[in-house]
Enzyme design. Structure first.
Site, PDB file in Angstrom:
ATOM      1  N   THR A   1     -68.021 -53.402 -80.680  1.00 28.27           N
ATOM      2  CA  THR A   1     -66.933 -53.883 -81.547  1.00 28.27           C
ATOM      3  C   THR A   1     -67.440 -54.916 -82.555  1.00 28.27           C
ATOM      4  OG1 THR A   1     -65.487 -53.588 -79.647  1.00 28.27           O
ATOM      5  CG2 THR A   1     -64.629 -54.906 -81.452  1.00 28.27           C
TER       6      THR A   1
ATOM      7  N   GLY B   1     -64.647 -67.368 -81.472  1.00 31.16           N
ATOM      8  CA  GLY B   1     -64.862 -66.381 -82.530  1.00 31.16           C
ATOM      9  C   GLY B   1     -65.227 -66.948 -83.880  1.00 31.16           C
TER      10      GLY B   1
ATOM     11  N   LYS C   1     -67.034 -70.610 -72.128  1.00 33.61           N
ATOM     12  CA  LYS C   1     -66.926 -71.303 -73.420  1.00 33.61           C
ATOM     13  C   LYS C   1     -66.820 -72.821 -73.211  1.00 33.61           C
ATOM     14  CE  LYS C   1     -64.877 -67.216 -75.536  1.00 33.61           C
ATOM     15  NZ  LYS C   1     -63.653 -66.446 -75.709  1.00 33.61           N
TER      16      LYS C   1
HETATM   17  N1  HSE Z   1     -62.386 -61.718 -74.734  1.00 32.49           N
HETATM   18  C1  HSE Z   1     -62.433 -62.811 -75.613  1.00 32.49           C
HETATM   19  C2  HSE Z   1     -61.015 -63.241 -75.931  1.00 32.49           C
HETATM   20  C3  HSE Z   1     -63.173 -62.423 -76.872  1.00 32.49           C
HETATM   21  O1  HSE Z   1     -60.058 -62.539 -75.557  1.00 32.49           O
HETATM   22  O2  HSE Z   1     -60.835 -64.282 -76.522  1.00 32.49           O
HETATM   23  C4  HSE Z   1     -64.052 -63.439 -77.448  1.00 32.49           C
HETATM   24  O3  HSE Z   1     -64.847 -64.140 -76.584  1.00 32.49           O
END
Ligand code: HSE
Length: 435
Positions: free
Chosen positions: A15, A136, A207
């Site tokens: 993706t 992101g 994170k």
């Molecule tokens: N799976 C993660 C989310 C995507 O839903 O935020 C980015 O790390």
């Protein structure tokens, strides 16, 4: 004339990888103009070369072997978008060992093996960048590493998983059951390959380990972080929260304390009027509180192909510039050469307000027994709600506490949950009002 072109190899064509190709193609002239030299995607490696990604691939060498990318002497920068801690770790270390600059969006790798990876980059005289690993497209890591580097960060609170925020928002709307919301998050490309990482809170924990390093300079391993996902949050809890003017969000929290640091990920009730409560759908936000800077907020798309790819390509550009200037390690990856080993505050030593939802038979003395068990341990009740009356089946009783110590609360709940009238495990959600 020397060839100034910076050549990129991409490993992992899923993706985000597809988004990287699109960003590089569609913004090619802007990127080259800003850099002052051409940036070219030379190779892509992925185990699946059959699926049509819907992006033009002319001029790009395709293969299934990451080694070919890492060993290509013309490639200056390797982008790792494989994910996980297996192949990804091998290829990142091999690329750094070969003197390549590396860009990754791999939070699990950095949370678990960051020390080894950063040390390898320093030893090999190269660079690693990973803005897309946290929230992101939002440049919150850059803000912490550079913009706020003169300050002392007191706390970080973030909504850093788009999938969970999306599900909680949909549940709040009452529109669709949980599995449908999760399926949509997967279809939209937010969720992890294994969405258990999202809903269990583990993605947020990865994170937070990175954020705590950058923000607090603290050496935090994912195992240090008390983690609870959203699986246990019921529509009922969201409705009760609303009655109290609160909303439920999955928060990643890191706080500096005199005796160490608090690091935790859990569903949290926050004031409905707070900025973080307004973060809707799959969006992310991180609120940072600095001693000098006060509160600053970083908001945007925390997931999705193109937004995440835009952060990846920004990192590629930064490292391409560094390569062009012949410098490496201008700023340490976590903003400091060494993280501090600090005590991690245990959950039992937390203090705060709590939402408690008991599931009890509606009999005389039940509420008195609950209140008694809480009172005996010095836990003061702020509000009680018992909305319905059903003599034969369990009803919810909601109690909001004043500030209490978590150890005392857990002891009281152990005692309460053993009472005959209590039909189900008590739901506990922490409340954070000072955000
Ligand atoms: N799976 C993660 C989310 C995507 O839903 O935020 C980015 O790390």
């Amino acid at each position: 004339m020397p060839d100034l072109t910076a050549r990129v190899g991409l490993v992992g064509f899923g993706t985000v990888g597809t988004g990287v190709v699109r960003v590089l193609r569609e913004h090619r002239s802007d990127i080259d103009e800003r850099l002052g030299f051409p940036l070219v995607l030379k190779r892509i490696a992925d185990i699946d070369l059959e699926t049509d990604r819907g992006v033009p691939l002319d001029g790009i060498e395709l293969g299934t072997s990451w080694e070919e990318v890492v060993e290509d002497p013309e490639i200056d920068l390797v982008v790792e978008l494989v994910g996980g801690t297996g192949t990804a770790k091998d290829l990142v270390l091999a690329a750094l060992g070969a003197g390549k600059r590396v860009v990754t969006a791999n939070k699990a790798l950095l949370a678990h093996h960051g020390d080894e990876v950063y040390a390898a980059a320093a030893r090999d005289g190269t660079d690693i960048a990973f803005e897309a690993a946290v929230a992101g497209t939002i440049p919150v890591l850059r803000a912490l590493r550079e913009g706020l580097c003169a300050d002392r960060i007191e706390s970080l609170m973030g909504i850093v998983n788009g999938t969970c925020n999306y599900i909680l928002c949909e549940m709040e709307e009452g529109s669709e059951p949980y599995p449908n919301c999760l399926k949509r998050a997967q279809d939209l490309g937010f969720a992890e390959a294994d969405p258990t990482f999202d809903v269990s809170g583990m993605d947020s924990t990865h994170k937070l380990a990175i954020l705590a390093g950058l923000g607090l300079g603290a050496n935090v391993h994912p195992d240090d972080i008390s983690t609870e996902g959203i699986e246990g949050v019921a529509n009922l809890d969201i409705e009760f929260a609303r009655e109290f003017g609160l909303r439920v969000k999955l928060l990643a929290i890191a706080k500096r304390r005199e005796d160490g640091v608090e690091v935790r990920v859990h569903p949290t009730m926050i004031p409905g009027a707070s900025v973080l409560a307004q973060v809707g759908g799959p969006m992310n936000a991180v609120q940072v509180r600095g001693e000098m800077s006060g509160p600053t907020l970083y908001y945007g798309a925390g997931a999705g192909s193109i937004p995440t790819a835009s952060a990846v390509v920004a990192d590629v550009m930064e490292l391409a510039r560094a390569k062009h200037l012949g410098v490496a390690g201008r700023v340490p990856p976590l903003g400091t050469p060494t993280l501090r080993d600090v005590p991690i505050v245990r959950s039992e030593d937390l203090e705060g307000e709590y939402y408690l939802r008991f599931s009890v038979l509606d009999r005389p003395g039940v509420l008195a027994a609950i209140a008694g068990a809480l009172g005996e341990r010095g836990i003061s009740i702020a509000s009680v709600v018992q909305p319905e009356r059903h003599e034969s089946r369990a009803v919810p009783v909601v109690i909001m506490t004043h500030r209490a110590r978590e150890a005392a609360l857990r002891k009281a709940l152990e005692e309460i949950d053993q009472q005959g009238a209590v039909q189900d495990e008590t739901r506990v959600i922490r409340i954070e009002r000072e955000i």
